[in-house]
Design a protein around this motif. Structure first.
Motif, PDB file in Angstrom:
ATOM      1  N   VAL A  64     -16.672 -23.041  86.605  1.00 50.53           N
ATOM      2  CA  VAL A  64     -15.812 -23.713  85.187  1.00 50.53           C
ATOM      3  C   VAL A  64     -15.020 -22.477  84.543  1.00 50.53           C
ATOM      4  O   VAL A  64     -14.497 -22.679  83.353  1.00 50.53           O
ATOM      5  CB  VAL A  64     -17.025 -23.960  84.105  1.00 50.53           C
ATOM      6  CG1 VAL A  64     -17.901 -25.153  84.692  1.00 50.53           C
ATOM      7  CG2 VAL A  64     -18.018 -22.789  83.521  1.00 50.53           C
ATOM      8  N   THR A  84     -14.105 -30.477  82.120  1.00 48.30           N
ATOM      9  CA  THR A  84     -15.377 -29.622  82.551  1.00 48.30           C
ATOM     10  C   THR A  84     -15.884 -30.337  84.022  1.00 48.30           C
ATOM     11  O   THR A  84     -15.825 -29.772  84.879  1.00 48.30           O
ATOM     12  CB  THR A  84     -16.648 -29.508  81.676  1.00 48.30           C
ATOM     13  OG1 THR A  84     -16.271 -28.779  80.589  1.00 48.30           O
ATOM     14  CG2 THR A  84     -17.682 -28.732  82.397  1.00 48.30           C
ATOM     15  N   THR A  86     -13.058 -30.193  86.612  1.00 48.97           N
ATOM     16  CA  THR A  86     -13.297 -28.755  87.171  1.00 48.97           C
ATOM     17  C   THR A  86     -14.238 -28.780  88.142  1.00 48.97           C
ATOM     18  O   THR A  86     -14.090 -28.139  89.103  1.00 48.97           O
ATOM     19  CB  THR A  86     -13.266 -27.731  86.141  1.00 48.97           C
ATOM     20  OG1 THR A  86     -12.121 -28.023  84.905  1.00 48.97           O
ATOM     21  CG2 THR A  86     -13.149 -26.428  86.460  1.00 48.97           C
ATOM     22  N   PRO A 137     -11.920 -21.963  84.976  1.00 48.94           N
ATOM     23  CA  PRO A 137     -10.652 -22.792  84.317  1.00 48.94           C
ATOM     24  C   PRO A 137     -10.753 -23.297  83.225  1.00 48.94           C
ATOM     25  O   PRO A 137      -9.850 -23.350  82.403  1.00 48.94           O
ATOM     26  CB  PRO A 137     -10.227 -23.694  85.667  1.00 48.94           C
ATOM     27  CG  PRO A 137     -11.190 -23.045  86.872  1.00 48.94           C
ATOM     28  CD  PRO A 137     -12.307 -22.455  86.111  1.00 48.94           C
ATOM     29  N   VAL A 138     -11.965 -23.850  82.742  1.00 48.99           N
ATOM     30  CA  VAL A 138     -11.914 -24.335  81.434  1.00 48.99           C
ATOM     31  C   VAL A 138     -11.659 -23.432  80.320  1.00 48.99           C
ATOM     32  O   VAL A 138     -11.044 -23.600  79.461  1.00 48.99           O
ATOM     33  CB  VAL A 138     -13.500 -24.951  81.261  1.00 48.99           C
ATOM     34  CG1 VAL A 138     -13.508 -25.725  80.026  1.00 48.99           C
ATOM     35  CG2 VAL A 138     -13.400 -26.093  82.409  1.00 48.99           C
TER      36      VAL A 138
END
Length: 475
Positions: free
Chosen positions: A316, A195, A198, A318-319
């Motif tokens: 976030v 996180t 990112t 992409p997490v």
């Protein structure tokens, strides 16, 4: 620091007795209950300190009640105190059957191969106590416990935890720009690391007592900001930016579970589940009290704007995409997101409320000298000797500051009503005070639920020697 000395003194006898206990064994009951009955004692690691999560204490009491005294949990406090990766090391201790039970922060379990809890900790998802309560009522964390079996561990249950917030050392953490090329002290976790990366930040695993010199921020629950005196090194804690909660997973060693009967295992699990609602209430209350304490100690509680929160949530994503690659995690994420949509709550917000109080009669600075004779009320097996010299207490702006002869400081917000003083924060002291001219004395002490605070009675006036006012109360 000074409060730690007090607690060490009062705990010395208790710790000595604890070391003599035989883990997970059959023993004769010596503390009431059914005299002469066989008692199964299981030892639980309390990682990193002497102050236990309150709901764990109450769980231990509930276990003893439900088992009619035949099953007892004893805590080993300060387990792996000060270690950077204490929870991961404790998991290994459980695997090797060196300890019977331990609580582990859910986010640390992905470092030992258990990824089941990651959806519960997806950034900015569970950002309110109302939603966390709904998630637990739906039984989602209990289903996640199955992942522990794959890692050679046994899960007892999960307790909801406080919401973790962003502390800024010199500037507030309110948007994506607050993370880029900044360094944060964090609790170790693969998900946490992902996180922060990112968001463009550097995440450095650190213990709770980390020195924040060289860091731009740290993530803590509000109670820890108070308890660890983080306000001495940092100026800001963002009131409405919650990355994730801090649920506690109670884990048992395989050998300890094998020694328990089916009924005993059931009692442990059902007693823990019965504390889930109370854990939510306790965390919410701790946030309210801690926010008030921090405001009175001068810490600022800024808020991220709606646009900044939207920007962070977008950043976030992409997490979330990484989590959804696992079919099981994707399913739990969808369940929690559906609950969030129907709940419509969050993020929970902490703020400073304006509070007007009249001038306290204690306002000002008071001193007294302590010598060997003033410490005779301490337990004879205290962990360290008396600290002789001049002690100072200052009451100013609703804050009590205590300074020992070595320069160590403790601070608490305080209030007075008639002739009673009450402190809040890390230590709750209730005492009657009496002022006669420039002399101040305290008596009739109470310490709420604190079991190791007797040293404060000696410090504040268990003897006969009064405090002497040294400055005008308007100073």
């Amino acid at each position: 620091m000074n409060g730690h000395r007090h607690r060490l003194r009062a705990m010395a006898a208790a710790l000595a007795g604890l070391l003599l206990a035989v883990p997970a064994c059959q023993s004769r009951d010596r503390a009431g209950g059914n005299a002469g009955a066989e008692v199964t004692v299981i030892t639980m690691a309390n990682i990193g300190g002497t102050i236990r999560p309150g709901q764990l204490n109450e769980w231990a009491q509930e276990v003893q009640r439900r088992s009619k005294g035949s099953l007892r949990i004893e805590f080993r406090d300060e387990y792996r105190e000060g270690e950077k990766n204490a929870e991961v090391a404790t998991v290994e201790d459980l695997r090797r059957n060196r300890i019977d039970l331990a609580w582990i922060g859910a986010r640390a379990l992905d470092r030992v191969g258990v990824q089941h809890f990651q959806p519960l900790l997806a950034p900015m998802l569970v950002d309110s106590y109302e939603l966390q309560a709904k998630v637990f009522e739906a039984g989602i964390p209990d289903r996640m416990l199955a992942g522990l079996n794959e890692a050679g561990l046994r899960g007892v249950g999960v307790l909801p935890g406080p919401l973790k917030r962003l502390v800024g050392v010199e500037r507030p953490v309110v948007g994506v720009e607050s993370f880029v090329r900044r360094k944060f002290a964090v609790s170790d976790s693969a998900l946490v690391d992902l996180t922060y990366k990112t968001l463009g930040a550097s995440a450095v695993p650190a213990p709770a007592d980390v020195d924040l010199a060289g860091f731009d921020g740290v993530e803590f629950q509000l109670g820890t900001v108070v308890g660890r005196h983080t306000y001495r090194q940092a100026d800001f804690v963002t009131g409405n930016l919650v990355l994730w909660p801090r649920p506690l997973v109670v884990v048992m060693a395989p050998a300890a579970q094998d020694r328990l009967t089916g009924d005993q295992r059931r009692i442990l699990a059902e007693a823990l589940k019965s504390r889930q609602a109370a854990a939510i209430d306790s965390a919410r209350q701790e946030d309210r009290e801690s926010a008030e304490t921090l405001c009175r100690l001068g810490m600022k509680i800024p808020h991220a704007s709606p646009a900044q929160l939207r920007g962070l949530h977008e950043a976030v994503q992409p997490v979330y995409r990484e989590l959804r690659k696992n079919e099981r995690s994707a399913r739990w994420l969808s369940e929690i997101e559906a609950l969030k949509e129907t709940t419509g709550a969050g993020p929970d917000s902490a703020s400073c409320q304006e509070k007007t109080t009249g001038a306290s009669p204690l306002e000002g600075t008071w001193q007294r000298d302590m010598t060997d004779g003033d410490w005779i009320a301490l337990p004879p097996d205290r962990a360290d000797g008396p600290l002789n010299g001049t002690w100072t207490i200052t009451f100013r702006g609703g804050v009590l500051t205590k300074t020992d002869p070595g320069g160590d400081i403790e601070q608490w917000p305080y209030e007075t009503f008639r002739d009673r003083m009450h402190t809040s924060g890390t230590v709750n002291i209730d005492a009657t005070f009496r002022i006669s001219g420039d002399r101040l004395t305290f008596s009739d002490f109470g310490f709420g639920k604190c079991m190791d605070c007797e040293g404060y009675e000696v410090t504040f006036g268990g003897g006969k020697k009064p405090w002497i006012r040294t400055r005008d109360r308007r100073d």
